[in-house]
Design a protein around this motif. Structure first.
Motif, PDB file in Angstrom:
ATOM      1  N   LEU A 145      -2.387 -13.246  14.589  1.00 26.93           N
ATOM      2  CA  LEU A 145      -2.424 -12.504  13.324  1.00 26.93           C
ATOM      3  C   LEU A 145      -3.659 -11.613  13.249  1.00 26.93           C
ATOM      4  O   LEU A 145      -3.573 -10.426  12.888  1.00 26.93           O
ATOM      5  N   ASP A 149      -3.816  -7.388  13.173  1.00 28.36           N
ATOM      6  CA  ASP A 149      -4.532  -6.631  12.145  1.00 28.36           C
ATOM      7  C   ASP A 149      -5.542  -5.684  12.777  1.00 28.36           C
ATOM      8  O   ASP A 149      -5.644  -4.507  12.411  1.00 28.36           O
ATOM      9  N   THR A 154      -0.148  -2.802  10.896  1.00 29.47           N
ATOM     10  CA  THR A 154      -0.216  -3.141   9.482  1.00 29.47           C
ATOM     11  C   THR A 154       0.866  -2.423   8.689  1.00 29.47           C
ATOM     12  O   THR A 154       1.351  -1.359   9.103  1.00 29.47           O
ATOM     13  N   VAL A 156       0.310  -6.319   8.134  1.00 28.09           N
ATOM     14  CA  VAL A 156       0.689  -7.554   8.810  1.00 28.09           C
ATOM     15  C   VAL A 156       1.397  -8.448   7.794  1.00 28.09           C
ATOM     16  O   VAL A 156       0.832  -8.795   6.764  1.00 28.09           O
ATOM     17  N   LYS A 157       2.645  -8.779   8.088  1.00 26.57           N
ATOM     18  CA  LYS A 157       3.414  -9.619   7.176  1.00 26.57           C
ATOM     19  C   LYS A 157       3.537 -11.029   7.748  1.00 26.57           C
ATOM     20  O   LYS A 157       3.680 -11.210   8.961  1.00 26.57           O
ATOM     21  N   VAL A 158       3.466 -12.001   6.869  1.00 26.41           N
ATOM     22  CA  VAL A 158       3.558 -13.408   7.250  1.00 26.41           C
ATOM     23  C   VAL A 158       4.804 -14.001   6.608  1.00 26.41           C
ATOM     24  O   VAL A 158       5.025 -13.846   5.403  1.00 26.41           O
ATOM     25  N   CYS A 178      -3.717 -15.542   3.089  1.00 17.54           N
ATOM     26  CA  CYS A 178      -3.236 -14.176   3.338  1.00 17.54           C
ATOM     27  C   CYS A 178      -3.962 -13.158   2.460  1.00 17.54           C
ATOM     28  O   CYS A 178      -4.302 -12.058   2.934  1.00 17.54           O
ATOM     29  N   TYR A 183      -3.217  -9.851   4.552  1.00 22.09           N
ATOM     30  CA  TYR A 183      -1.852  -9.979   5.034  1.00 22.09           C
ATOM     31  C   TYR A 183      -0.889 -10.019   3.839  1.00 22.09           C
ATOM     32  O   TYR A 183      -1.271 -10.396   2.736  1.00 22.09           O
TER      33      TYR A 183
END
Length: 329
Positions: A145, A149, A154, A156-158, A178, A183
């Motif tokens: 992760l 970044d 970007t 950046v999705k979780v 996050c 994130y």
């Protein structure tokens, strides 16, 4: 265009590059793993590129997301991403991954043309991670992760799946984690896509429950619903914004009416719905000498047959024979 009988237009192509995975998440597969597809059954990199090109140049695809299994296991991934980035009109290119190996590959993929990533992270607790994934790889995911970044992939999705009695207490810690790093977190309801066919509605933490857990610690304000479009996530401003959190209620708050997705499996089958029980074989036709016109016609016909919804609440609902790892997210 790829239009179904309900007027929905598929513009978002999910391409599975492999059914293999280096984790064994309980909501996806058993600890011992699965019988993987034989290598000759998998599309070659050239075949994948041909079909992606066809989708973008001829059929109106504007977004391509590479998935798995675990797509980082596909050796030719940078080559495939670069070929997609060279198409005109250029599609948006993203990747759904468990993050293992991303620390090493994030820069390479960004240079190849990848725009952003979605990384699965269900827990911040090492012991819970091992219990869920049957592998001690939490540090690798967190490092992946951070590398994404740093590489500019970007936002950046979780993606996080909460399960009752296992990790539902981590809703707030995951969101804080996050928010602190910039994130974008998306909670996803657990879906009936596990290889074991052990999904039970009562074990699923629902969208309403997730929102309730978050509201105990944050002020959530619904984002502009008109801006959602075909996106699966309901978005909420956190403590007035600009940070947001998303909740994807695939089961209890289905969004089938605005779905714009179509899927290509690693063995060359078109699926017009994540929960479809029928597929259309492009691989055999392609290897038999089919022209682009013929492949496009088969693809169009497959999407035209798409049903109104996934039907999880229908009495006759049957879970797809393939698990998520073989379908591709």
């Amino acid at each position: 265009m790829l239009v179904d009988s309900f007027g929905r237009v598929a513009t978002d192509l999910r391409v599975s590059l492999t059914d293999r995975c280096n984790l064994r998440c309980t909501y996806c597969m058993p600890p011992e793993g699965l019988d993987w597809l034989p290598k000759p059954d998998l599309l070659t990199a050239e075949e994948i590129i041909r079909l992606v090109r066809l989708g973008v140049e001829r059929l109106g695809i504007t977004e391509v997301r590479f998935t798995g299994g675990e797509p980082l296991l596909r050796r030719e991934l940078p080559e495939i991403v670069a070929a997609a980035a060279a198409l005109r009109p250029r599609p948006q290119i993203s990747l759904t991954t468990n993050g293992i190996g991303l620390a090493r590959l994030a820069g390479v993929l960004a240079e190849a043309g990848l725009d952003r990533v979605n990384v699965s992270l269900d827990t911040l607790d090492r012991e819970v991670f091992v219990r869920l994934a049957h592998r001690d790889r939490l540090r690798d995911v967190l490092d992946g992760l951070a590398a994404a970044d740093e590489a500019g992939l970007t936002p950046v999705k979780v993606n996080a799946v909460l399960m009752r009695g296992i990790n539902e207490s981590e809703a707030v810690p995951l969101l804080r984690h996050c928010l602190d790093r910039g994130y974008e977190l998306r909670f996803i309801e657990q879906m009936p896509l596990d290889a074991q066919h052990g999904w039970r509605r009562e074990n699923m933490v629902t969208a309403d429950e997730i929102i309730g857990l978050l509201k105990d610690s944050f002020d959530l304000t619904e984002d502009d619903p008109a801006a959602r479009g075909s996106a699966p996530a309901e978005l909420f401003l956190v403590d007035g914004g600009p940070a947001r959190v998303g909740v994807i209620g695939s089961v209890t708050r289905p969004f089938c009416g605005t779905c714009d997705r179509v899927r290509l499996t690693a063995d060359g089958q078109i699926r017009n719905c994540l929960f479809a029980r029928e597929e259309s074989d492009l691989r055999t036709a392609m290897r038999s000498g089919a022209s682009d016109d013929d492949l496009a016609a088969r693809w169009i016909a497959a999407v035209a047959r798409k049903k109104a919804g996934h039907g999880i609440d229908d009495p006759g609902f049957l879970q797809p024979a393939r698990p998520m790892s073989a379908i591709g997210g």
